[in-house]
Design a protein around this motif. Structure first.
Motif, PDB file in Angstrom:
ATOM      1  N   PHE A  17       0.808  -1.217   0.000  1.00  0.00           N
ATOM      2  CA  PHE A  17       0.000   0.000   0.000  1.00  0.00           C
ATOM      3  C   PHE A  17       0.844   1.271   0.000  1.00  0.00           C
ATOM      4  O   PHE A  17       0.475   2.258  -0.627  1.00  0.00           O
ATOM      5  N   THR A  18       1.978   1.253   0.708  1.00  0.00           N
ATOM      6  CA  THR A  18       2.760   2.494   0.794  1.00  0.00           C
ATOM      7  C   THR A  18       3.496   2.806  -0.499  1.00  0.00           C
ATOM      8  O   THR A  18       3.538   3.961  -0.929  1.00  0.00           O
ATOM      9  N   THR A  19       4.082   1.792  -1.139  1.00  0.00           N
ATOM     10  CA  THR A  19       4.861   2.067  -2.343  1.00  0.00           C
ATOM     11  C   THR A  19       3.982   2.431  -3.531  1.00  0.00           C
ATOM     12  O   THR A  19       4.474   2.959  -4.527  1.00  0.00           O
ATOM     13  N   ALA A  20       2.678   2.178  -3.422  1.00  0.00           N
ATOM     14  CA  ALA A  20       1.769   2.583  -4.500  1.00  0.00           C
ATOM     15  C   ALA A  20       1.722   4.093  -4.666  1.00  0.00           C
ATOM     16  O   ALA A  20       1.241   4.585  -5.698  1.00  0.00           O
ATOM     17  N   VAL A  21       2.228   4.835  -3.680  1.00  0.00           N
ATOM     18  CA  VAL A  21       2.192   6.289  -3.763  1.00  0.00           C
ATOM     19  C   VAL A  21       2.962   6.800  -4.972  1.00  0.00           C
ATOM     20  O   VAL A  21       2.632   7.848  -5.539  1.00  0.00           O
ATOM     21  N   TYR A  22       3.976   6.043  -5.422  1.00  0.00           N
ATOM     22  CA  TYR A  22       4.762   6.490  -6.571  1.00  0.00           C
ATOM     23  C   TYR A  22       4.018   6.339  -7.887  1.00  0.00           C
ATOM     24  O   TYR A  22       4.381   6.968  -8.881  1.00  0.00           O
ATOM     25  N   VAL A  23       2.993   5.497  -7.911  1.00  0.00           N
ATOM     26  CA  VAL A  23       2.107   5.416  -9.074  1.00  0.00           C
ATOM     27  C   VAL A  23       0.974   6.415  -8.942  1.00  0.00           C
ATOM     28  O   VAL A  23       0.581   7.072  -9.916  1.00  0.00           O
ATOM     29  N   VAL A  24       0.442   6.558  -7.734  1.00  0.00           N
ATOM     30  CA  VAL A  24      -0.747   7.378  -7.515  1.00  0.00           C
ATOM     31  C   VAL A  24      -0.437   8.867  -7.661  1.00  0.00           C
ATOM     32  O   VAL A  24      -1.238   9.623  -8.227  1.00  0.00           O
ATOM     33  N   MET A  25       0.721   9.312  -7.176  1.00  0.00           N
ATOM     34  CA  MET A  25       1.013  10.752  -7.176  1.00  0.00           C
ATOM     35  C   MET A  25       1.000  11.375  -8.569  1.00  0.00           C
ATOM     36  O   MET A  25       0.374  12.426  -8.770  1.00  0.00           O
ATOM     37  N   PRO A  26       1.683  10.797  -9.568  1.00  0.00           N
ATOM     38  CA  PRO A  26       1.607  11.403 -10.907  1.00  0.00           C
ATOM     39  C   PRO A  26       0.186  11.395 -11.482  1.00  0.00           C
ATOM     40  O   PRO A  26      -0.229  12.365 -12.137  1.00  0.00           O
TER      41      PRO A  26
END
Length: 449
Positions: free
Chosen positions: A248-257
């Motif tokens: 869940f945390t590393t998904a932030v690098y996909v979600v942010m852009p």
């Protein structure tokens, strides 16, 4: 009569030129790696795909490729680190990465780069980084005195934050200004400079490092991660918990852009601001985490709960300042968790097991990143980024409760005096029989590498 205060000592990076130089090389390599990842994801989302369908899956697949070497090559990396001089391994890895980036930059400057070129370069650069990071982790005792290992660890843990801060800030801005060529050219220069720095550095204790014959004439046997974790059920359960957290945390690098493009309708400068907020928060957490009272499991559970709220906030408030503040908080939680648990692992893992442990730990924790990138990338083509933010936050809540509950069960390891090794003076207590060693770049909740 008042005693004169002890004179303040310079930071270890200034007192120890060898460590300071190698640390600077690590900052360069990780910043280059992070700049490449963030920049190419923004290139795929906002440039290469032309705003059409498949942007989420394309960026998720790229990030998945960027983490595969750390997982697939973990056994090979452990053997190379255990058998080869660390200085040679790190200098070679950085030099090869620099050459790969330079060749890629030359290709992109001559013609419009196909998307597969970015994927191929990511695979090669990630392979070099997967060798450099754990090798540096195990080489710290060759660079500093035993009394300085704790201080060196603090700088090692801060490296990822500094690199994420610099790379996340520069990546989207460089892509908007000079397209993909600017990214890979900058990365190539950073990697080659790092290789020169490591090559010119003398490791004072390299003769006692891996590959040398033990005093008894028998080289210590290298154990597998399964064997190591079999002796440490506490570490095994914590690592499994953080492996799930990373989904869940590393998904932030996909979600942010995707959030920047589809919700905020902004450009690369906003992606850079969000990445900078995350990196700044992680840096603050790295320097303040050791001062928080309580055991690592209690602090970790509380930080995961706070991170769940922070990551879910952009899903509730579609506002740039709110997203920036939320990512600062989330990054702070990552930094705190990394400091507390890496310090604990330093003391619990026997010295002979450290090369294999940290290489395999990086692979174990990194194994979830391809899954996370692909799943959230594919979902990003069907669900709104705000919904993805809420999914991230909701997924962390049961894991925060599990980590806190496990600590409350009294399952933490005991130190030599029979006290809870995770709660002495609010920080991990040392085990006299197990010297500490650095674990930089292998924090339980690390950034994508």
């Amino acid at each position: 009569m008042t005693a004169n205060p002890a004179p303040r000592r310079l930071p270890v990076v200034l007192r120890n030129p060898a460590f300071g130089t190698v640390w600077a090389a690590q900052v360069l390599t990780q910043a280059a790696n992070r700049m490449f990842q963030v920049g190419v994801v923004w290139w795929l989302v906002g440039h290469a795909t032309g705003g059409g369908d498949g942007r989420g899956l394309a960026s998720g697949a790229f990030l998945a490729v960027s983490t595969l070497p750390a997982v697939a090559l973990a056994p090979l990396v452990a053997r190379v680190i255990a058998r080869r001089p660390h200085r040679t391994v790190m200098a070679s890895a950085a030099a090869v990465a620099g050459l790969v980036a330079a060749v890629t930059a030359g290709w992109t400057s001559l013609a419009a780069p196909p998307a597969f070129l970015a994927y191929a370069a990511a695979l090669l650069l990630a392979g070099c980084q997967a060798l450099f990071d754990p090798c540096l982790t195990t080489s710290v005792p060759e660079l500093v005195d035993d009394a300085d290992i704790e201080a060196a660890t603090g700088f090692e843990l801060a490296t990822q934050s500094l690199a994420g801060l610099a790379g996340g800030l520069l990546g989207p801005l460089v892509v908007d200004a000079w397209d993909l060529t600017g990214i890979v050219a900058g990365c190539g220069g950073a990697y080659l400079l790092a290789a020169v720095l490591v090559f010119l550095t003398r490791f004072p204790r390299e003769a006692t490092g891996p590959g040398e014959t033990a005093p008894s004439g028998d080289a210590p046997a290298q154990r597998t991660l399964r064997q190591i974790l079999g002796d440490h059920p506490f570490i095994r359960r914590v690592l499994l918990c953080f492996t799930a957290v990373n989904v869940f945390t590393t998904a932030v690098y996909v979600v942010m852009p995707l959030y920047t493009r589809n919700v905020l309708h902004a450009q690369g400068s906003t992606v850079a601001a969000l990445e900078t907020a995350l990196g700044l928060g992680t840096l603050l957490g790295s320097f303040t985490g050791a001062r928080l009272p309580g055991s690592p499991t209690t602090i970790g559970g509380a930080c995961l709960a706070l991170m769940a709220v922070a990551l879910g906030t952009p899903g509730v408030l579609a506002d740039r300042p709110a997203a920036v503040v939320a990512l600062v908080v989330a990054g702070w939680c990552v930094g705190v968790i990394g400091v507390r648990f890496v310090a604990l692992f330093q003391r619990l893992v026997p010295t002979a097991d450290k090369p294999g442990f940290f290489a395999m730990m990086q692979g174990l924790l990194g194994a979830t990143f391809p899954l996370s990138s692909l799943v959230f990338g594919a979902l990003g083509d069907h669900l709104s980024p705000r919904t993805l933010c809420l999914v991230q936050g909701a997924g962390l809540i049961p894991l925060a409760a599990a980590l806190w509950w496990y600590g409350r069960r009294g399952a933490a390891p005991q130190d030599a005096d029979g006290e809870d090794a995770t709660t002495v003076s609010g920080a991990p207590a040392p085990e006299p029989a197990v010297p500490a060693a650095a674990a930089a770049g292998n924090a339980p909740l690390g950034e994508a590498r």
